[in-house]
Scaffold this motif. Structure first.
Motif, PDB file in Angstrom:
ATOM      1  N   ILE A  83      42.350  34.700  45.049  1.00  0.00           N
ATOM      2  CA  ILE A  83      43.051  35.850  44.460  1.00  0.00           C
ATOM      3  C   ILE A  83      42.184  36.494  43.385  1.00  0.00           C
ATOM      4  N   PHE A  84      41.553  35.660  42.555  1.00  0.00           N
ATOM      5  CA  PHE A  84      40.683  36.173  41.491  1.00  0.00           C
ATOM      6  C   PHE A  84      39.482  36.914  42.067  1.00  0.00           C
ATOM      7  N   THR A  85      38.937  36.406  43.171  1.00  0.00           N
ATOM      8  CA  THR A  85      37.799  37.075  43.810  1.00  0.00           C
ATOM      9  C   THR A  85      38.188  38.463  44.284  1.00  0.00           C
ATOM     10  N   VAL A  86      39.303  38.538  44.987  1.00  0.00           N
ATOM     11  CA  VAL A  86      39.774  39.824  45.516  1.00  0.00           C
ATOM     12  C   VAL A  86      40.090  40.800  44.381  1.00  0.00           C
ATOM     13  N   LEU A  87      40.801  40.309  43.366  1.00  0.00           N
ATOM     14  CA  LEU A  87      41.156  41.168  42.240  1.00  0.00           C
ATOM     15  C   LEU A  87      39.915  41.611  41.469  1.00  0.00           C
ATOM     16  N   GLY A  88      39.009  40.668  41.218  1.00  0.00           N
ATOM     17  CA  GLY A  88      37.813  40.986  40.451  1.00  0.00           C
ATOM     18  C   GLY A  88      36.956  42.040  41.122  1.00  0.00           C
ATOM     19  N   ILE A  89      36.630  41.811  42.392  1.00  0.00           N
ATOM     20  CA  ILE A  89      35.791  42.763  43.118  1.00  0.00           C
ATOM     21  C   ILE A  89      36.525  44.093  43.307  1.00  0.00           C
ATOM     22  N   GLY A  90      37.826  44.011  43.592  1.00  0.00           N
ATOM     23  CA  GLY A  90      38.613  45.226  43.783  1.00  0.00           C
ATOM     24  C   GLY A  90      38.668  46.077  42.530  1.00  0.00           C
ATOM     25  N   ILE A  91      38.907  45.453  41.395  1.00  0.00           N
ATOM     26  CA  ILE A  91      38.978  46.191  40.125  1.00  0.00           C
ATOM     27  C   ILE A  91      37.619  46.785  39.774  1.00  0.00           C
ATOM     28  N   LEU A  92      36.556  46.006  39.946  1.00  0.00           N
ATOM     29  CA  LEU A  92      35.222  46.520  39.651  1.00  0.00           C
ATOM     30  C   LEU A  92      34.856  47.670  40.593  1.00  0.00           C
ATOM     31  N   TYR A  93      35.375  47.617  41.815  1.00  0.00           N
ATOM     32  CA  TYR A  93      35.095  48.691  42.785  1.00  0.00           C
ATOM     33  C   TYR A  93      35.729  50.005  42.338  1.00  0.00           C
ATOM     34  N   THR A  94      36.870  49.928  41.661  1.00  0.00           N
ATOM     35  CA  THR A  94      37.511  51.154  41.187  1.00  0.00           C
ATOM     36  C   THR A  94      36.669  51.834  40.110  1.00  0.00           C
ATOM     37  N   ILE A  95      35.783  51.061  39.473  1.00  0.00           N
ATOM     38  CA  ILE A  95      34.860  51.652  38.492  1.00  0.00           C
ATOM     39  C   ILE A  95      33.749  52.376  39.249  1.00  0.00           C
ATOM     40  N   ASN A  96      33.034  51.632  40.081  1.00  0.00           N
ATOM     41  CA  ASN A  96      32.072  52.195  41.030  1.00  0.00           C
ATOM     42  C   ASN A  96      31.589  51.078  41.956  1.00  0.00           C
ATOM     43  N   PRO A  97      31.131  51.424  43.159  1.00  0.00           N
ATOM     44  CA  PRO A  97      30.734  50.406  44.138  1.00  0.00           C
ATOM     45  C   PRO A  97      29.613  49.486  43.674  1.00  0.00           C
ATOM     46  N   GLN A  98      28.651  50.017  42.903  1.00  0.00           N
ATOM     47  CA  GLN A  98      27.541  49.176  42.448  1.00  0.00           C
ATOM     48  C   GLN A  98      28.025  48.057  41.533  1.00  0.00           C
ATOM     49  N   THR A  99      28.968  48.363  40.677  1.00  0.00           N
ATOM     50  CA  THR A  99      29.519  47.354  39.778  1.00  0.00           C
ATOM     51  C   THR A  99      30.184  46.243  40.586  1.00  0.00           C
ATOM     52  N   ALA A 100      30.941  46.618  41.612  1.00  0.00           N
ATOM     53  CA  ALA A 100      31.591  45.640  42.488  1.00  0.00           C
ATOM     54  C   ALA A 100      30.556  44.807  43.232  1.00  0.00           C
ATOM     55  N   MET A 101      29.481  45.447  43.678  1.00  0.00           N
ATOM     56  CA  MET A 101      28.439  44.737  44.419  1.00  0.00           C
ATOM     57  C   MET A 101      27.799  43.655  43.553  1.00  0.00           C
ATOM     58  N   PHE A 102      27.455  44.007  42.329  1.00  0.00           N
ATOM     59  CA  PHE A 102      26.834  43.015  41.442  1.00  0.00           C
ATOM     60  C   PHE A 102      27.823  41.909  41.077  1.00  0.00           C
ATOM     61  N   GLY A 103      29.098  42.253  40.948  1.00  0.00           N
ATOM     62  CA  GLY A 103      30.110  41.229  40.705  1.00  0.00           C
ATOM     63  C   GLY A 103      30.208  40.254  41.853  1.00  0.00           C
ATOM     64  N   ALA A 104      30.179  40.766  43.076  1.00  0.00           N
ATOM     65  CA  ALA A 104      30.245  39.908  44.269  1.00  0.00           C
ATOM     66  C   ALA A 104      29.001  39.039  44.379  1.00  0.00           C
ATOM     67  N   ILE A 105      27.842  39.609  44.072  1.00  0.00           N
ATOM     68  CA  ILE A 105      26.593  38.839  44.098  1.00  0.00           C
ATOM     69  C   ILE A 105      26.662  37.688  43.095  1.00  0.00           C
ATOM     70  N   SER A 106      27.218  37.958  41.934  1.00  0.00           N
ATOM     71  CA  SER A 106      27.341  36.933  40.895  1.00  0.00           C
ATOM     72  C   SER A 106      28.193  35.758  41.368  1.00  0.00           C
ATOM     73  N   ILE A 107      29.350  36.059  41.954  1.00  0.00           N
ATOM     74  CA  ILE A 107      30.236  35.003  42.458  1.00  0.00           C
ATOM     75  C   ILE A 107      29.532  34.195  43.545  1.00  0.00           C
ATOM     76  N   PHE A 108      28.858  34.881  44.471  1.00  0.00           N
ATOM     77  CA  PHE A 108      28.173  34.208  45.575  1.00  0.00           C
ATOM     78  C   PHE A 108      27.062  33.289  45.069  1.00  0.00           C
ATOM     79  N   LEU A 109      26.208  33.794  44.186  1.00  0.00           N
ATOM     80  CA  LEU A 109      25.090  32.985  43.696  1.00  0.00           C
ATOM     81  C   LEU A 109      25.572  31.767  42.921  1.00  0.00           C
ATOM     82  N   TYR A 110      26.586  31.968  42.091  1.00  0.00           N
ATOM     83  CA  TYR A 110      27.085  30.864  41.269  1.00  0.00           C
ATOM     84  C   TYR A 110      27.732  29.788  42.132  1.00  0.00           C
ATOM     85  N   THR A 111      28.523  30.220  43.084  1.00  0.00           N
ATOM     86  CA  THR A 111      29.302  29.281  43.902  1.00  0.00           C
ATOM     87  C   THR A 111      28.497  28.662  45.038  1.00  0.00           C
TER      88      THR A 111
END
Length: 300
Positions: free
Chosen positions: A105-133
């Motif tokens: 749920i946090f992944t979906v909400l986090g990436i979704g909220i960041l996407y509403t700012i702009n797609p690049q912000t969401a992309m880097f957020g998703a990359i961060s989750i992937f690399l860490y996990t």
């Protein structure tokens, strides 16, 4: 693993939720993101508090998801270490399924909220989750190089704020990324030093040489010097719109010398007390220079 408890109180549920998502760490990440946003925003147009709020919320969900996935993967190892054995999953207060639902749920909400700012912000957020996990967490029991990999998602928040403000990635967010990237080595190696014995119980390799020795302490000093250099580099005017006045650069440099002092003290004393002092100094350093960068921008 212990069996799940049958009774819960509201405060215990909240506390377990805070431990699973590491609220303290999340707050520091959000702070870095907001500092990056303030550095990237056009001062003449003013701050968009809606974007600021979305960035804070999305950043928290992003960090919370990463930490929850991490604790799911490491639950058996966490049970072996004094520092982590009372976390909700290894202690049996939360099931893996519950933690996974929260993380998803946090992944979906986090990436979704960041996407509403702009797609690049969401992309880097998703990359961060992937690399860490998916990269950093599995490597922690394999090689000390895991710290280098972990420094990549750890360095994203500061630059994430700039990207959120500008929808652009260039020399400016790249410089912010490098500042937080180099900062993590003295910070996490200091933690790896004074928690060495506890980490050893879980089979984690955190120090660059695998030992609490002069070589590790020397590397801490070397990376601290690189951190100081990259932190004052914007004063040269070679980092685009990311600028630093001479006065602010001097203050940042003095702060760096203070951090370097604690690194040298660890090299001389080789003890846990000095490592803890270095860790605390590193937290103070990154917070202080982020404030200095932001204040300097709005005072120029």
């Amino acid at each position: 693993m212990n069996t799940l408890k049958k009774t819960y109180t509201f405060s215990s549920i909240v506390e377990d939720f805070k431990q699973l998502t590491k609220v303290g760490l999340a707050i520091s990440v959000v702070f870095s993101s907001l500092a990056g946003y303030l550095l990237g925003v056009d001062a003449e147009n003013g701050v968009d508090f809606k974007v600021l709020g979305l960035l804070a919320l999305g950043g928290y969900f992003m960090v919370g998801a990463s930490n929850a996935y991490n604790q799911i993967i490491e639950r058996d190892l966490d049970a072996l270490m004094d520092r982590t054995k009372n976390r909700p999953i290894p202690a049996g207060r939360m099931s893996v399924t519950t933690a996974f639902i929260i993380a998803t749920i946090f992944t979906v909400l986090g990436i979704g909220i960041l996407y509403t700012i702009n797609p690049q912000t969401a992309m880097f957020g998703a990359i961060s989750i992937f690399l860490y996990t998916c990269v950093y967490t599995p490597l922690k029991t394999k090689t000390p190089l895991a710290v280098f990999v972990g420094a990549l998602p750890g360095a994203i928040p500061f630059m994430l704020g700039w990207v959120a403000a500008t929808d652009d990635f260039g020399i400016e967010p790249g410089t912010l990324f490098m500042i937080q990237f180099f900062w993590q080595f003295p910070h996490f190696w200091a933690i790896g030093w004074f928690l060495f014995e506890d980490y050893k119980k879980g089979g984690f390799f955190m120090l660059p040489t695998g030992k609490k020795n002069k070589a590790t302490a020397l590397q801490i000093i070397m990376y601290t010097i690189w951190l100081i250099l990259i932190s004052v580099f914007p004063v040269t005017g070679l980092t685009g719109e990311l600028k630093l006045s001479i006065v602010a650069a001097i203050l940042v440099f003095i702060s760096g010398i203070g951090l370097l002092y604690y690194g040298i003290r660890l090299y001389k004393n080789m003890d846990n007390k000095s490592a803890k002092a270095l860790m605390l100094a590193s937290v103070g350093y990154i917070t202080l220079i982020q404030i200095l960068f932001v204040v300097d921008k709005f005072l120029r």
